[in-house]
Design an enzyme around this catalytic site. Sequence first.
Site: not given
Ligand code: ADP
Length: 312
Positions: A16-19, A37, A134
């Site tokens: 993701g953007t920050y993770a 995460k 957010d």
């Molecule tokens: P973004 O909000 O930019 O999508 P995140 O950091 O929230 O970035 O998540 C990155 C990716 O990780 C998501 O697109 C999803 O595919 C996966 N992901 C995030 N949270 C979960 C979760 N609780 N269970 C399963 N997959 C997740």
Amino acid sequence: EEEKHKYIKGKKLGEGTYANVYLGHLRSDPSKLVAIKKIKVQKEYTEGMAPDAIRELKHLQEISHPNIISLLSVFSSKDQNLNLVLEFLPLGDLEMLIKDVEGVRYGAADIKAWMGMLTRAIWFCHENFILHRDIKPNNLLIAADGEVKLADFGLARSFSDPYRIMTSNVITRWYRPPELLFGAKHYSGAVDIWSVGLVFAELVIRTPYIAGDTEVGQVNLICQAVGTPTEENWPGVSKLPEYTVPDPPVAVRDRNYYLGTFGTAGQEGVDLLMKMLILDPRKRITAREALEHKWWAADPKPTKKQDLPKKG
Ligand code: ADP
């Protein structure tokens, strides 16, 4: 630091953007899947920040609601990164459904069900004195049973400073309320209600309703879509630190304007949407009031969660 040893980190699920997000499981029970995460925190900010953020996130572990993603654990790893252990929700998010116009069909009853889940989530947070800040379709994850779960809770707050300097244009501003765009230092749950209103609007038209590409652009588009904030409709607004609006002012949009764009939500749906998008945060509907709105009881009834459309 027992927590970090309770889970085993697996393959990377996404970035993701920050993770970075990894699959994980409980050491004591490999069938218990979790998402881990790992927050990317900028070096200059890591010093002493992780403990603060952890303290702040700890209380999120204690809140439990069907429409809020469970935060199972929080720990910092040796590189000072912050790790959040979350409920594993692999079926995507509301943004994926909204965008897949060809593949996913949904109607007024489905929108009412999703909005009900989102409104209950926000009500619960506000009852517990937590602001999300957010809310956007991509933070609404979908569980196997159809339940929508609000994610990224409290992060916006804990990490507001570090990620502001991580190129501000990657953080979406489309769901930001006018009081934040004008730099208000004191704000309330009304900030989340504005975002909920914009998610509602987007579910109906299947495209982001107010999508500015800069902060100034966002304010300009709010003036066009909703009306120009003025001393008349929002006493005190002109004293906010970053208050600037384009000339000439646009009158606050009336019911017929909303019916023209969001008519498929019905008269009552449009009424609720308008109340969520009131410019003055003090006049905006609260989560509690929103739950008492007539729309929920009006036809069509919300779709049962197990019958909601899923990504094919
Ligand atoms: P973004 O909000 O930019 O999508 P995140 O950091 O929230 O970035 O998540 C990155 C990716 O990780 C998501 O697109 C999803 O595919 C996966 N992901 C995030 N949270 C979960 C979760 N609780 N269970 C399963 N997959 C997740």
